[in-house]
Enzyme design. Structure first.
Site, PDB file in Angstrom:
ATOM      1  N   CYS A 179      44.644  43.902  64.212  1.00  0.00           N
ATOM      2  CA  CYS A 179      44.431  42.457  64.396  1.00  0.00           C
ATOM      3  C   CYS A 179      45.719  41.760  64.813  1.00  0.00           C
ATOM      4  O   CYS A 179      46.759  41.940  64.184  1.00  0.00           O
ATOM      5  CB  CYS A 179      43.909  41.859  63.094  1.00  0.00           C
ATOM      6  SG  CYS A 179      43.791  40.056  63.123  1.00  0.00           S
ATOM      7  N   SER A 212      34.490  42.428  56.162  1.00  0.00           N
ATOM      8  CA  SER A 212      34.947  43.308  57.243  1.00  0.00           C
ATOM      9  C   SER A 212      35.232  44.679  56.667  1.00  0.00           C
ATOM     10  O   SER A 212      36.205  44.846  55.928  1.00  0.00           O
ATOM     11  CB  SER A 212      36.228  42.734  57.862  1.00  0.00           C
ATOM     12  OG  SER A 212      36.006  41.405  58.267  1.00  0.00           O
ATOM     13  N   LEU A 213      34.398  45.650  56.992  1.00  0.00           N
ATOM     14  CA  LEU A 213      34.585  46.990  56.412  1.00  0.00           C
ATOM     15  C   LEU A 213      35.488  47.833  57.322  1.00  0.00           C
ATOM     16  O   LEU A 213      36.537  48.301  56.903  1.00  0.00           O
ATOM     17  CB  LEU A 213      33.229  47.670  56.181  1.00  0.00           C
ATOM     18  CG  LEU A 213      33.364  48.910  55.312  1.00  0.00           C
ATOM     19  CD1 LEU A 213      33.734  48.542  53.889  1.00  0.00           C
ATOM     20  CD2 LEU A 213      32.088  49.732  55.325  1.00  0.00           C
ATOM     21  N   CYS A 244      46.210  43.725  58.739  1.00  0.00           N
ATOM     22  CA  CYS A 244      45.321  44.746  59.315  1.00  0.00           C
ATOM     23  C   CYS A 244      45.922  45.241  60.640  1.00  0.00           C
ATOM     24  O   CYS A 244      46.365  44.444  61.472  1.00  0.00           O
ATOM     25  CB  CYS A 244      43.924  44.170  59.556  1.00  0.00           C
ATOM     26  SG  CYS A 244      43.198  43.538  58.028  1.00  0.00           S
ATOM     27  N   CYS A 293      34.288  28.643  65.251  1.00  0.00           N
ATOM     28  CA  CYS A 293      35.067  29.632  64.489  1.00  0.00           C
ATOM     29  C   CYS A 293      36.386  28.971  64.098  1.00  0.00           C
ATOM     30  O   CYS A 293      37.132  28.528  64.967  1.00  0.00           O
ATOM     31  CB  CYS A 293      35.297  30.848  65.387  1.00  0.00           C
ATOM     32  SG  CYS A 293      36.384  32.083  64.661  1.00  0.00           S
ATOM     33  N   GLY A 310      43.622  33.943  59.614  1.00  0.00           N
ATOM     34  CA  GLY A 310      43.810  33.879  58.168  1.00  0.00           C
ATOM     35  C   GLY A 310      42.715  34.547  57.362  1.00  0.00           C
ATOM     36  O   GLY A 310      41.633  34.863  57.868  1.00  0.00           O
ATOM     37  N   GLU A 311      43.031  34.777  56.096  1.00  0.00           N
ATOM     38  CA  GLU A 311      42.078  35.360  55.146  1.00  0.00           C
ATOM     39  C   GLU A 311      41.601  34.211  54.243  1.00  0.00           C
ATOM     40  O   GLU A 311      42.348  33.734  53.377  1.00  0.00           O
ATOM     41  CB  GLU A 311      42.786  36.456  54.335  1.00  0.00           C
ATOM     42  CG  GLU A 311      42.058  36.936  53.089  1.00  0.00           C
ATOM     43  CD  GLU A 311      40.615  37.335  53.328  1.00  0.00           C
ATOM     44  OE1 GLU A 311      40.354  38.177  54.202  1.00  0.00           O
ATOM     45  OE2 GLU A 311      39.737  36.787  52.641  1.00  0.00           O
ATOM     46  N   GLU A 324      44.264  28.077  65.804  1.00  0.00           N
ATOM     47  CA  GLU A 324      43.280  28.128  66.870  1.00  0.00           C
ATOM     48  C   GLU A 324      41.863  28.041  66.315  1.00  0.00           C
ATOM     49  O   GLU A 324      41.585  28.537  65.219  1.00  0.00           O
ATOM     50  CB  GLU A 324      43.473  29.410  67.675  1.00  0.00           C
ATOM     51  CG  GLU A 324      44.770  29.315  68.453  1.00  0.00           C
ATOM     52  CD  GLU A 324      45.164  30.593  69.165  1.00  0.00           C
ATOM     53  OE1 GLU A 324      45.757  30.473  70.244  1.00  0.00           O
ATOM     54  OE2 GLU A 324      44.890  31.677  68.651  1.00  0.00           O
ATOM     55  N   CYS A 342      48.498  35.350  58.716  1.00  0.00           N
ATOM     56  CA  CYS A 342      47.671  36.041  57.713  1.00  0.00           C
ATOM     57  C   CYS A 342      48.529  37.070  56.992  1.00  0.00           C
ATOM     58  O   CYS A 342      49.366  37.737  57.601  1.00  0.00           O
ATOM     59  CB  CYS A 342      46.486  36.733  58.395  1.00  0.00           C
ATOM     60  SG  CYS A 342      45.370  37.532  57.214  1.00  0.00           S
ATOM     61  N   CYS A 374      37.626  37.764  68.605  1.00  0.00           N
ATOM     62  CA  CYS A 374      38.048  38.235  67.276  1.00  0.00           C
ATOM     63  C   CYS A 374      39.340  39.019  67.361  1.00  0.00           C
ATOM     64  O   CYS A 374      39.473  39.907  68.203  1.00  0.00           O
ATOM     65  CB  CYS A 374      37.023  39.191  66.694  1.00  0.00           C
ATOM     66  SG  CYS A 374      35.383  38.563  66.674  1.00  0.00           S
TER      67      CYS A 374
HETATM   68  N1  SAH Z   1      40.367  37.512  57.757  1.00  0.00           N
HETATM   69  C1  SAH Z   1      38.967  37.548  57.796  1.00  0.00           C
HETATM   70  C2  SAH Z   1      38.373  36.643  58.859  1.00  0.00           C
HETATM   71  C3  SAH Z   1      39.106  36.583  60.171  1.00  0.00           C
HETATM   72  S1  SAH Z   1      39.059  38.046  61.132  1.00  0.00           S
HETATM   73  C4  SAH Z   1      38.462  38.968  57.967  1.00  0.00           C
HETATM   74  O1  SAH Z   1      39.261  39.849  58.224  1.00  0.00           O
HETATM   75  O2  SAH Z   1      37.263  39.176  57.773  1.00  0.00           O
HETATM   76  C5  SAH Z   1      37.397  37.984  61.775  1.00  0.00           C
HETATM   77  C6  SAH Z   1      36.857  39.329  62.220  1.00  0.00           C
HETATM   78  O3  SAH Z   1      37.586  39.821  63.350  1.00  0.00           O
HETATM   79  C7  SAH Z   1      36.968  40.410  61.155  1.00  0.00           C
HETATM   80  O4  SAH Z   1      35.720  41.060  61.000  1.00  0.00           O
HETATM   81  C8  SAH Z   1      37.985  41.370  61.732  1.00  0.00           C
HETATM   82  O5  SAH Z   1      37.775  42.683  61.271  1.00  0.00           O
HETATM   83  C9  SAH Z   1      37.751  41.208  63.213  1.00  0.00           C
HETATM   84  N2  SAH Z   1      38.871  41.645  64.052  1.00  0.00           N
HETATM   85  C10 SAH Z   1      40.186  41.586  63.772  1.00  0.00           C
HETATM   86  N3  SAH Z   1      40.897  42.094  64.805  1.00  0.00           N
HETATM   87  C11 SAH Z   1      40.006  42.453  65.751  1.00  0.00           C
HETATM   88  C12 SAH Z   1      40.127  42.999  67.074  1.00  0.00           C
HETATM   89  N4  SAH Z   1      41.313  43.268  67.603  1.00  0.00           N
HETATM   90  N5  SAH Z   1      39.001  43.217  67.769  1.00  0.00           N
HETATM   91  C13 SAH Z   1      37.786  42.920  67.244  1.00  0.00           C
HETATM   92  N6  SAH Z   1      37.618  42.381  66.034  1.00  0.00           N
HETATM   93  C14 SAH Z   1      38.717  42.150  65.290  1.00  0.00           C
HETATM   94 FE1  SF4 Z   2      43.941  38.802  58.478  1.00  0.00          FE
HETATM   95 FE2  SF4 Z   2      41.330  39.182  59.038  1.00  0.00          FE
HETATM   96 FE3  SF4 Z   2      43.255  39.770  60.861  1.00  0.00          FE
HETATM   97 FE4  SF4 Z   2      42.964  41.284  58.683  1.00  0.00          FE
HETATM   98  S1  SF4 Z   2      41.460  41.011  60.331  1.00  0.00           S
HETATM   99  S2  SF4 Z   2      44.912  40.520  59.506  1.00  0.00           S
HETATM  100  S3  SF4 Z   2      42.421  39.761  57.165  1.00  0.00           S
HETATM  101  S4  SF4 Z   2      42.753  37.733  60.060  1.00  0.00           S
END
Ligand code: SAH
Ligand code: SF4
Length: 371
Positions: free
Chosen positions: A135, A233-234, A132, A121, A178-179, A105, A128, A354
């Protein structure tokens, strides 16, 4: 168990599967066309296929000899638009089908300023490996890496369908599925192509790679040219909480991650972004804000904190934060000298925001939706 044994078994330590099949012509640099014996100038071929404003169906501006050479040596297809969902907020989620039937996507988000500018984006992998907890993509596991040609192809398909054509109006964020640093080689090749002056020529200031904190990848990317901007992403402020939400923290903890950011060789006016998903009742207290500011330390000056409200989805029970918590969090960070923005999540109504990008796999019933 010996923690090192556990680390050896983590999915991000293993390279993700790669796609088999022919090389995409969209993943090839001009000098490579030349070295491969193209019957024409590599730069000319590259410019004709990479620049949306040169595009005409069937590439009539390339000689028949070149077209035949390309067809004989490469996969010439772009990802296809399998579904297209227009959100009420003006953004569009595209589901793209790749040559082997996998789907990814991309989200197209126009920002109406004075000129039409767009943030795109893009995805870097199918699924991935990072797992997390909050996510939706993370729940899929990893299926495979995208090739550079597929990453570039995503951009070209989106721009051909929805615009704009010109590089100054495009901002690219690797924040889809993805990462990106788990697929660094192909992501970096794609950035070289997208930044190339003979192609789309997107400035590295307008390309941001977002990582969950794969420290070895950050340390490699720091010395690659061209180098995009970095977002990390912290999402939590103690190792215990972060390890529970983001398994990657068990391998590279917050102190190690902070050290890698401190060593990032900043360019002129370059800013780092610290992304922080506010999850209701999990990481959204004023004490969290204080710990976040402490962790940033020197980075509070001149860099950005980007807060993202948790987007709820079926794959996790986490909730969005209360507005009062968000306001208090912002106020506390500002009081501690941080520059804070709260992300307006786009495309929520079409599951394009996101962490909501989940569709994948081979889908035989893909349909064209509302655009
Ligand atoms: N994998 C990479 C980039 C894709 S995720 C990463 O993790 O940084 C892009 C952003 O979406 C990240 O900052 C992640 O923390 C955030 N994200 C993931 N799941 C989310 C959710 N359910 N709601 C809001 N942000 C989310
Ligand atoms: Fe992968 Fe980023 Fe989602 Fe974590 S937040 S599972 S690294 S896409």
């Amino acid at each position: 168990m010996d923690p090192m044994v556990e680390l050896d078994t983590q999915p991000w330590d293993r390279p993700a599967p790669e796609r088999a099949g022919r090389l995409s012509m969209y993943g090839v640099l001009p000098e490579e066309f030349t070295a491969m014996g193209a019957p024409g100038r590599g730069e000319h071929i590259f410019g004709m296929i990479q620049r949306p404003w040169e595009y005409r169906e069937g590439f009539p501006r390339l000689s028949r000899e070149i077209r035949e050479w390309l067809a004989a040596n490469f996969d010439t297809a772009l990802p296809e638009v399998a579904e297209c969902h227009a959100s009420e907020d003006g953004s569009t989620k595209l589901m793209l089908r790749l040559g082997d039937g996998e789907c990814i996507e991309a989200v197209h988000m126009p920002r109406v300023v004075r000129n039409p500018r767009v943030t795109l984006c893009v995805s870097s992998q199918v699924g991935c490996a990072m797992g997390c907890a909050f996510c939706a993509t993370g729940t899929l596991g990893i299926r495979r890496n995208l090739t550079a040609g597929e990453i570039v192809g995503q951009v070209l398909t989106a721009l051909r369908k929805l615009g704009p054509e010109r590089p100054h109006a495009i901002t690219l964020v690797f924040m889809g599925m993805g990462e990106p640093l788990h697929n660094l080689e192909q992501v970096h090749r794609a950035i070289r192509i997208l930044n190339h002056t003979k192609g789309l020529n997107i400035s590295t200031r307008r390309i941001t790679v977002s990582t969950s904190g794969l420290v070895p990848g950050i340390e490699r990317l720091a010395y690659l040219e061209p180098r995009p901007w970095l977002a990390v992403s912290l999402n939590a402020t103690t190792d215990e909480a972060r390890s529970a939400l983001m398994p990657v923290n068990r391998a590279w903890n917050m102190a190690r991650l902070r050290q890698a950011l401190g060593a990032w060789p900043l360019g002129d006016r370059e800013k780092l972004t610290i992304e922080y998903v506010l999850v209701g009742g999990e990481n959204d207290t004023p004490e969290d804000a204080d710990r976040l500011a402490d962790w940033m330390g020197e980075l509070r000056r001149g860099h950005n904190v980007n807060l993202i409200r948790m987007n709820e989805h079926e794959a996790a029970s986490f909730k969005e934060p209360a507005e009062a918590q968000v306001d208090a969090f912002v106020a506390r960070l500002k009081a501690r000298g941080c520059f804070v923005t709260v992300r307006k999540s786009r495309g929520r109504d079409v599951q394009g925001a996101c962490g909501q990008l989940v569709k994948n796999g081979k889908d035989s019933e893909l349909r064209s939706a509302n655009c």
